[in-house]
Design an enzyme around this catalytic site. Structure first.
Site, PDB file in Angstrom:
ATOM      1  N   CYS A  18      38.616  33.418  40.956  1.00 44.19           N
ATOM      2  CA  CYS A  18      38.471  34.840  41.072  1.00 44.19           C
ATOM      3  C   CYS A  18      37.697  35.186  42.302  1.00 44.19           C
ATOM      4  CB  CYS A  18      37.747  35.250  39.851  1.00 44.19           C
ATOM      5  SG  CYS A  18      37.016  36.756  39.910  1.00 44.19           S
TER       6      CYS A  18
ATOM      7  N   LYS B 120      44.095  57.528  30.094  1.00 47.80           N
ATOM      8  CA  LYS B 120      43.445  57.746  31.392  1.00 47.80           C
ATOM      9  C   LYS B 120      43.454  56.396  32.115  1.00 47.80           C
ATOM     10  CE  LYS B 120      40.336  57.611  33.991  1.00 47.80           C
ATOM     11  NZ  LYS B 120      40.462  56.956  35.325  1.00 47.80           N
TER      12      LYS B 120
ATOM     13  N   GLU C 205      31.302  38.472  37.586  1.00 50.52           N
ATOM     14  CA  GLU C 205      32.734  38.607  37.873  1.00 50.52           C
ATOM     15  C   GLU C 205      32.922  38.892  39.354  1.00 50.52           C
ATOM     16  OE1 GLU C 205      35.061  40.630  34.374  1.00 50.52           O
ATOM     17  OE2 GLU C 205      33.519  41.938  35.138  1.00 50.52           O
TER      18      GLU C 205
ATOM     19  N   GLU D  17      36.932  46.291  25.592  1.00 47.60           N
ATOM     20  CA  GLU D  17      37.403  45.032  26.194  1.00 47.60           C
ATOM     21  C   GLU D  17      36.780  44.970  27.570  1.00 47.60           C
ATOM     22  OE1 GLU D  17      39.303  42.793  24.816  1.00 47.60           O
ATOM     23  OE2 GLU D  17      40.022  43.871  23.066  1.00 47.60           O
TER      24      GLU D  17
END
Ligand code: NAD
Length: 601
Positions: free
Chosen positions: A380, A239, A491, A314
């Site tokens: 990032c 998926k 993040e 992960e």
């Protein structure tokens, strides 16, 4: 490969292309143009049911002899055939990946080599598995013998993200020049910024014939799971992310072409809550391997817990890079030059002071280039402020520390200015758009919050002036960052680099570990003791010494703390999909047991 052809793809279930039962589809938007380029099928629980049934049938068909109990060498043949087809279709697949997620075309092409390499690597491991069966376990009693069977865990659900965070989330770069240290907190990232990084390592790794890590490589992320799962003899339901599914549907087509038995690999595209969630909670799915955000990982673990289903997770990361000013500049240059290297150069005070540019000419410039790329690439997140005019960060600065960090920042800014941000198909593109409008808005918000909290946008932070459409964000450098700020702790996934200073090794380590995440970290120093010391101190699943972010499919990959658990890649990746069975045999003629036989009474 025309986008129109992609629109015709359906779900791949039981070796056939099937329309989703509810008939839903999800539009695919080219992030560089904001135009719809097709759509993908949207699976729901009804389709998950069919795919799970198909995978279970494939697992046990012909008593498992067709797949799960076939010799590893049989499965290896299929894996090698997949690798060959990927290589054959490399150009089309790369174009599709670029269209779908905005990554520079050159880099997407390298990804395809890595995908093929991953399938080849696990073909080798599938063959080697045969030789490892029935390995003996030494026991303290001669009357018993024990051996081990390595069996496929069963039907596995493989759920993948659009973003391959390798480590990619936030990096702290700790920077030491004798009495002072500077930390660069780098929010690493996603999108295309990452690609630049992968450029260097891909080039290097190809010379050595190994796989390397890129950021944002949807098909490669899928390969990291599909290849070991099939090598182990599992059957699988993949998926992929609804934001980057197109190449995964092409992987299904490749499996069809090589004649893999029906139901061995099923590909369900669709939304997380509609397709991922029923897969994670399905009682007939024996394991879930998930890569994605920590929030989704938590939901998957909760769902799996209800049926005591194993998971490997992960998840996200914020990873430190610690650089010390003790490397010899000549040596550093040599390594940087030959390794397509990285950040060593930044630890050298002389370079920071600009002395070496004149002395070493082009080679040094090349090194500085790498430095800038590396830092920015590791960065990032994006920002959506209008770019500020370039400001000289060392202006009005008197202290040595400020002078050195200022010079470093100035070089970063110069190189950020030089990065070509463009449509991924344009020659020389080094930074494309982020994947979606949602991500674009998220990055804007995070940067604006950082600004409102007192951070300084030193460079970038806005849409490049020459790009009126698409989810493009300039490379962004942010200073005056506090460790309490969201941009430092969470993040971001965009080309944003945060810079922060600090003073001692202890403080660097403390800062590096001051995070809920534990995916990766790096230390750059020529002092092996210091490197070893720091590699032991960093609380993460991956530590690099004198490099940053190379990824080899032979080495384990995964994090600690809220970055998840379990390891992908290497032998550990195969173990993820194997169940270990103990077979113990009594080999004596003497009776063995607690109760006496009635005949002896
Ligand atoms: P995400 O968590 O939003 O989605 C990942 C996958 O999970 C997608 O396929 C999505 O459809 C599915 N999903 C969403 N909700 C679900 C649910 N309730 N049940 C089951 N499946 C569900 O992540 P993303 O935005 O696609 O990717 C970014 C995240 O992935 C970041 O946090 C990044 O750090 C992480 N990541 C980590 C690694 C690593 O190596 N540790 C690698 C790549 C990405």
């Amino acid at each position: 490969m025309a986008a129109a052809a992609i629109s015709n793809r359906q779900l791949f279930i039981d070796g056939e292309w099937r329309k989703p039962i509810l008939g839903k589809r999800i539009p695919v938007i080219n992030p560089a143009t904001e135009e719809s380029i097709g759509d993908i099928p949207a699976a729901t629980a009804e389709d998950v049911e069919l795919a799970v049934e198909a995978a279970r049938r494939a697992l046990t068909r012909n008593k498992g002899k067709d797949w799960s109990r076939a010799p590893g060498a049989v499965r290896a043949k299929y894996l090698r055939a997949i690798a060959a087809k990927i290589t054959e279709k490399k150009s089309d697949l790369a174009k599709l990946e670029s269209l779908d997620c905005g990554k520079p075309l050159d880099e997407a092409a390298w990804d395809m080599d890595d995908v093929a390499g991953c399938f080849e690597y696990y073909a080798d491991l599938a063959e080697a598995l045969d030789g490892k069966q029935r390995s003996q376990v030494s026991l303290p009693m001669e009357t018993f013998k024990c051996h081990i069977l390595r069996e496929p865990i069963g039907v596995v659900g493989l759920i993948t993200p659009w973003y391959l965070s390798e480590l990619l989330d936030t990096f702290s770069l700790v920077f030491d020049s004798h009495a002072w240290l500077m930390t660069l907190g780098i929010a690493t990232t996603v999108g295309n910024f990452c690609m630049l990084m992968s450029f260097w390592f891909t080039t290097f790794s190809h010379k050595l014939g190994v796989a390397c890590a890129n950021w944002n490589y949807p098909l490669l992320m899928a390969a990291w799971k599909v290849a070991p799962a099939l090598a182990a003899g599992c059957t699988a339901i993949l998926k992929p992310s609804e934001l980057s599914s197109m190449t995964c549907l092409e992987l299904a087509a490749v499996c069809e072409e090589v004649g893999i038995p029906a139901g061995v690999l099923n590909v369900l595209t669709g939304l997380g809550p509609e397709a991922g969630a029923p897969l994670a909670s399905h009682p007939h799915v024996d394991k879930i391997a998930f890569t994605g955000s920590t929030d989704t990982g938590r939901k998957i673990m909760t769902a799996a817990a209800q049926v005591v289903k194993p998971v490997t997770l992960e998840l996200g990361g914020k990873s430190p890079i610690i650089v010390f000013d003790d490397v010899e500049i000549d040596k550093a240059f040599a390594n940087i030059f030959w390794l397509n290297g990285d950040c060593w150069i930044i630890s050298n005070k002389k370079l920071l002071n600009g002395h070496f540019l004149g002395a070493f000419g082009q080679m040094v410039r090349s090194a500085v280039q790498h430095l800038a790329f590396w830092c920015i690439i590791d960065a990032c997140c994006l920002k959506l402020y209008m770019p500020r005019p370039f400001q000289d960060p060392i202006k009005d600065s008197d202290s040595t520390e400020e002078n050195i960090s200022g010079e470093f920042l100035r070089k970063l800014v110069i190189w950020a200015q030089n990065i070509k941000v463009s449509d991924p198909f344009e020659e020389g593109c080094r930074l494309g758009p982020v994947i979606s409008e949602g991500q674009y808005e998220k990055i804007k918000k995070i940067i604006s919050t950082a600004k409102s909290q007192g951070a300084t946008i030193l460079y970038g932070g806005g849409r490049p002036q020459h790009l009126g459409k698409g989810y493009f964000v300039e490379p962004t450098i942010i200073t005056d960052v506090e460790t309490s700020m969201q941009i430092w702790r969470e993040e971001v996934f965009g080309p944003v680099l945060c810079v922060k200073t600090f003073k001692t090794e202890e403080e660097a380590i403390e800062l590096a570990n001051d995070t809920h995440y534990g995916l990766g970290g790096a230390v750059i120093s020529k002092d092996p003791e210091r490197c070893n010391r720091i590699s032991e101190e960093i609380q993460a699943g991956i530590v690099w010494i004198n490099c940053s972010q190379p990824c080899f499919c032979q080495a384990p990959w995964g994090g600690n703390k809220r970055s998840g658990f379990g390891r992908e890649l290497g032998e550990w990746g195969l173990d993820n999909y194997l169940s270990i069975k103990q077979v113990t045999e009594y080999v004596s003629d003497d009776p063995w047991g607690w109760y006496q036989s009635p005949s002896k009474l």
